[in-house]
Design a protein around this motif. Structure first.
Motif, PDB file in Angstrom:
ATOM      1  N   PRO A  33       0.834  -1.204   0.000  1.00  0.00           N
ATOM      2  CA  PRO A  33       0.000   0.000   0.000  1.00  0.00           C
ATOM      3  C   PRO A  33       0.871   1.258   0.000  1.00  0.00           C
ATOM      4  O   PRO A  33       1.892   1.327   0.690  1.00  0.00           O
ATOM      5  CB  PRO A  33      -0.791  -0.124   1.302  1.00  0.00           C
ATOM      6  N   VAL A  34       0.478   2.237  -0.773  1.00  0.00           N
ATOM      7  CA  VAL A  34       1.243   3.484  -0.876  1.00  0.00           C
ATOM      8  C   VAL A  34       1.094   4.290   0.407  1.00  0.00           C
ATOM      9  O   VAL A  34      -0.025   4.570   0.854  1.00  0.00           O
ATOM     10  CB  VAL A  34       0.768   4.318  -2.074  1.00  0.00           C
ATOM     11  N   THR A  35       2.216   4.662   1.007  1.00  0.00           N
ATOM     12  CA  THR A  35       2.208   5.503   2.212  1.00  0.00           C
ATOM     13  C   THR A  35       3.016   6.777   2.021  1.00  0.00           C
ATOM     14  O   THR A  35       3.027   7.634   2.901  1.00  0.00           O
ATOM     15  CB  THR A  35       2.774   4.725   3.411  1.00  0.00           C
ATOM     16  N   ARG A  36       3.708   6.901   0.894  1.00  0.00           N
ATOM     17  CA  ARG A  36       4.565   8.071   0.640  1.00  0.00           C
ATOM     18  C   ARG A  36       3.742   9.338   0.492  1.00  0.00           C
ATOM     19  O   ARG A  36       4.212  10.443   0.787  1.00  0.00           O
ATOM     20  CB  ARG A  36       5.416   7.825  -0.603  1.00  0.00           C
ATOM     21  N   ARG A  45      -4.117   1.859  -5.232  1.00  0.00           N
ATOM     22  CA  ARG A  45      -3.508   2.238  -3.959  1.00  0.00           C
ATOM     23  C   ARG A  45      -2.236   1.464  -3.667  1.00  0.00           C
ATOM     24  O   ARG A  45      -1.734   1.519  -2.544  1.00  0.00           O
ATOM     25  CB  ARG A  45      -4.515   2.036  -2.815  1.00  0.00           C
ATOM     26  N   TYR A  46      -1.728   0.764  -4.670  1.00  0.00           N
ATOM     27  CA  TYR A  46      -0.534  -0.041  -4.471  1.00  0.00           C
ATOM     28  C   TYR A  46       0.582   0.421  -5.414  1.00  0.00           C
ATOM     29  O   TYR A  46       0.336   0.877  -6.530  1.00  0.00           O
ATOM     30  CB  TYR A  46      -0.813  -1.518  -4.734  1.00  0.00           C
ATOM     31  N   ALA A  47       1.808   0.282  -4.941  1.00  0.00           N
ATOM     32  CA  ALA A  47       2.991   0.545  -5.760  1.00  0.00           C
ATOM     33  C   ALA A  47       4.168  -0.194  -5.134  1.00  0.00           C
ATOM     34  O   ALA A  47       4.114  -0.601  -3.969  1.00  0.00           O
ATOM     35  CB  ALA A  47       3.284   2.040  -5.844  1.00  0.00           C
ATOM     36  N   ALA A  48       5.222  -0.376  -5.908  1.00  0.00           N
ATOM     37  CA  ALA A  48       6.432  -1.032  -5.395  1.00  0.00           C
ATOM     38  C   ALA A  48       7.424   0.055  -4.995  1.00  0.00           C
ATOM     39  O   ALA A  48       8.251   0.489  -5.792  1.00  0.00           O
ATOM     40  CB  ALA A  48       7.034  -1.946  -6.462  1.00  0.00           C
ATOM     41  N   THR A  49       7.310   0.515  -3.765  1.00  0.00           N
ATOM     42  CA  THR A  49       8.085   1.671  -3.329  1.00  0.00           C
ATOM     43  C   THR A  49       9.116   1.318  -2.264  1.00  0.00           C
ATOM     44  O   THR A  49       8.949   0.378  -1.490  1.00  0.00           O
ATOM     45  CB  THR A  49       7.158   2.767  -2.776  1.00  0.00           C
ATOM     46  N   LEU A  50      10.162   2.123  -2.231  1.00  0.00           N
ATOM     47  CA  LEU A  50      11.169   2.047  -1.183  1.00  0.00           C
ATOM     48  C   LEU A  50      10.630   2.698   0.083  1.00  0.00           C
ATOM     49  O   LEU A  50       9.715   3.520   0.025  1.00  0.00           O
ATOM     50  CB  LEU A  50      12.436   2.786  -1.630  1.00  0.00           C
ATOM     51  N   PRO A  51      11.191   2.381   1.227  1.00  0.00           N
ATOM     52  CA  PRO A  51      10.754   3.049   2.462  1.00  0.00           C
ATOM     53  C   PRO A  51      11.089   4.540   2.446  1.00  0.00           C
ATOM     54  O   PRO A  51      12.086   4.956   1.847  1.00  0.00           O
ATOM     55  CB  PRO A  51      11.565   2.324   3.556  1.00  0.00           C
ATOM     56  N   GLY A  52      10.262   5.334   3.096  1.00  0.00           N
ATOM     57  CA  GLY A  52      10.541   6.753   3.248  1.00  0.00           C
ATOM     58  C   GLY A  52      10.406   7.538   1.964  1.00  0.00           C
ATOM     59  O   GLY A  52       9.638   7.188   1.066  1.00  0.00           O
ATOM     60  N   SER A  53      11.192   8.609   1.872  1.00  0.00           N
ATOM     61  CA  SER A  53      11.151   9.502   0.707  1.00  0.00           C
ATOM     62  C   SER A  53      12.564   9.669   0.158  1.00  0.00           C
ATOM     63  O   SER A  53      13.236  10.694   0.406  1.00  0.00           O
ATOM     64  CB  SER A  53      10.565  10.863   1.096  1.00  0.00           C
ATOM     65  N   PRO A  54      13.072   8.703  -0.556  1.00  0.00           N
ATOM     66  CA  PRO A  54      14.447   8.772  -1.064  1.00  0.00           C
ATOM     67  C   PRO A  54      14.627   9.876  -2.099  1.00  0.00           C
ATOM     68  O   PRO A  54      13.671  10.298  -2.767  1.00  0.00           O
ATOM     69  CB  PRO A  54      14.657   7.393  -1.686  1.00  0.00           C
ATOM     70  N   LEU A 161      -3.839   2.301 -14.156  1.00  0.00           N
ATOM     71  CA  LEU A 161      -3.335   1.422 -13.107  1.00  0.00           C
ATOM     72  C   LEU A 161      -4.359   0.379 -12.681  1.00  0.00           C
ATOM     73  O   LEU A 161      -5.556   0.645 -12.648  1.00  0.00           O
ATOM     74  CB  LEU A 161      -2.910   2.249 -11.893  1.00  0.00           C
ATOM     75  N   ALA A 162      -3.865  -0.803 -12.334  1.00  0.00           N
ATOM     76  CA  ALA A 162      -4.748  -1.888 -11.889  1.00  0.00           C
ATOM     77  C   ALA A 162      -5.330  -1.551 -10.514  1.00  0.00           C
ATOM     78  O   ALA A 162      -4.581  -1.444  -9.540  1.00  0.00           O
ATOM     79  CB  ALA A 162      -3.967  -3.197 -11.812  1.00  0.00           C
ATOM     80  N   PRO A 163      -6.634  -1.383 -10.420  1.00  0.00           N
ATOM     81  CA  PRO A 163      -7.225  -0.987  -9.137  1.00  0.00           C
ATOM     82  C   PRO A 163      -7.166  -2.066  -8.065  1.00  0.00           C
ATOM     83  O   PRO A 163      -7.251  -1.763  -6.876  1.00  0.00           O
ATOM     84  CB  PRO A 163      -8.677  -0.661  -9.516  1.00  0.00           C
ATOM     85  N   ASP A 164      -6.998  -3.327  -8.463  1.00  0.00           N
ATOM     86  CA  ASP A 164      -6.943  -4.409  -7.481  1.00  0.00           C
ATOM     87  C   ASP A 164      -5.529  -4.699  -6.997  1.00  0.00           C
ATOM     88  O   ASP A 164      -5.298  -5.625  -6.218  1.00  0.00           O
ATOM     89  CB  ASP A 164      -7.570  -5.683  -8.045  1.00  0.00           C
ATOM     90  N   ARG A 174      -6.800  -8.860 -17.271  1.00  0.00           N
ATOM     91  CA  ARG A 174      -5.779  -7.865 -16.952  1.00  0.00           C
ATOM     92  C   ARG A 174      -6.400  -6.471 -16.919  1.00  0.00           C
ATOM     93  O   ARG A 174      -7.271  -6.131 -17.714  1.00  0.00           O
ATOM     94  CB  ARG A 174      -4.640  -7.919 -17.963  1.00  0.00           C
ATOM     95  N   ARG A 175      -5.905  -5.643 -15.971  1.00  0.00           N
ATOM     96  CA  ARG A 175      -6.502  -4.317 -15.801  1.00  0.00           C
ATOM     97  C   ARG A 175      -5.458  -3.215 -15.761  1.00  0.00           C
ATOM     98  O   ARG A 175      -5.742  -2.098 -15.330  1.00  0.00           O
ATOM     99  CB  ARG A 175      -7.337  -4.304 -14.516  1.00  0.00           C
ATOM    100  N   GLY A 176      -4.235  -3.535 -16.181  1.00  0.00           N
ATOM    101  CA  GLY A 176      -3.214  -2.508 -16.266  1.00  0.00           C
ATOM    102  C   GLY A 176      -2.011  -2.784 -15.395  1.00  0.00           C
ATOM    103  O   GLY A 176      -1.975  -3.748 -14.633  1.00  0.00           O
TER     104      GLY A 176
END
Length: 284
Positions: A33-36, A45-54, A161-164, A174-176
């Motif tokens: 889940p995106v928290t940035r 609401r999802y992404a492959a992110t690093l911790p924090g704000s690099p 973006l894929a909403p699921d 497939r939804r993106g």
């Protein structure tokens, strides 16, 4: 032909190619889940992110240094090595980016590739072409993109973006795609230069090809003409036939328009071998 003698990566799987490789082999997505930034009200609401704000420029500088160190480059060798940079659609060059090469002890920032998802691959092809022409004995390629609120909002509002939170390239339903942080650096050298230095090649770039559909500003040609031309050019440059291809890492956007076009392009370029060669995408 070019060889890679230095490599450094940073993804949501962690820092270093060993973490990236282990993550890919695990089959487990690096999505969370995106928290940035705030995503309330967004479809995805999802992404492959690093911790924090690099900071991307700082991360690229660290990656370039690690790649050069891994390649065993001396300060004098760095000083005569140009830098090619790839950024996702970013055309503006801020002061930190402009000084990136100098900060890493390199000759200078030669060119910035901004071709979205293809920027990094385009920069690597550019470097390999320059090596083949003998313009430089060695180049460094650095590339990266971090998920920002503006980019996320733009992709989400367009319904891409894929909403699921699941990317399914080439699959029914497939939804993106989904977005992710990623950065890397490579040291590319001519084989002769690598032998002279006693460097151990990590990989060989035997062929490359680039092409455009000239079809639509945002949609590929249904027959995958650009994909087919690029693949055919890469094989021709490498002196290989379609049967030599053991695996294809596809663009794989998981969208209704792009996946069929890419599949058609691969069949056009690889002929009957396309039905047998394994194909997957890193995007999931």
């Amino acid at each position: 032909m070019a060889v890679i003698t230095g490599l450094a990566t940073l993804t949501a799987y962690g820092s270093g190619p060993e973490h990236l490789w282990t993550g890919l082999l695990s089959g487990e997505p690096a999505l969370s889940p995106v928290t940035r930034f705030e995503v309330t009200g967004r479809r995805a609401r999802y992404a492959a992110t690093l911790p924090g704000s690099p900071d991307l420029t700082a991360e690229l500088a660290a990656l370039v240094d690690r790649a050069c160190t891994g390649a065993g480059l001396t300060g004098a060798e760095r000083a005569v090595t140009p830098l090619l940079l790839a950024r996702h659609l970013t055309t503006a060059v801020d002061p930190p980016t402009a000084s990136l090469a100098a900060d890493c002890g390199l000759l200078g920032l030669q060119r910035i590739h901004t071709g979205a998802c293809a920027a990094a691959a385009s920069a690597v092809a550019d470097a390999a072409a320059q090596l083949a022409l003998g313009e430089h004995p060695r180049l460094v390629v650095a590339a990266g993109h971090l998920v920002t609120e503006d980019t996320f909002a733009s992709f989400d509002s367009s319904g891409v973006l894929a909403p699921d939170g699941i990317a399914r390239p080439f699959s029914t339903g497939r939804r993106g795609p989904l977005l992710g942080d990623g950065a890397g650096a490579l040291v590319l050298e001519s084989p002769a230069e690598a032998r002279r230095r006693g460097a151990t090649p990590l990989a060989r770039i035997a062929g490359w090809g680039q092409a455009g559909d000239a079809h639509h500003v945002a949609r590929p040609h249904p027959a995958g003409l650009g994909t087919a031309r690029a693949v055919a050019a890469a094989l021709h440059r490498a002196g290989l036939g379609p049967d030599a291809v053991g695996y294809v890492n596809a663009h794989g956007t998981a969208t209704p328009a792009f996946d069929p076009s890419e599949a058609a392009g691969l069949h056009r370029a690889l002929g009957p071998h396309a039905a047998r060669v394994p194909v997957s995408s890193t995007k999931p």
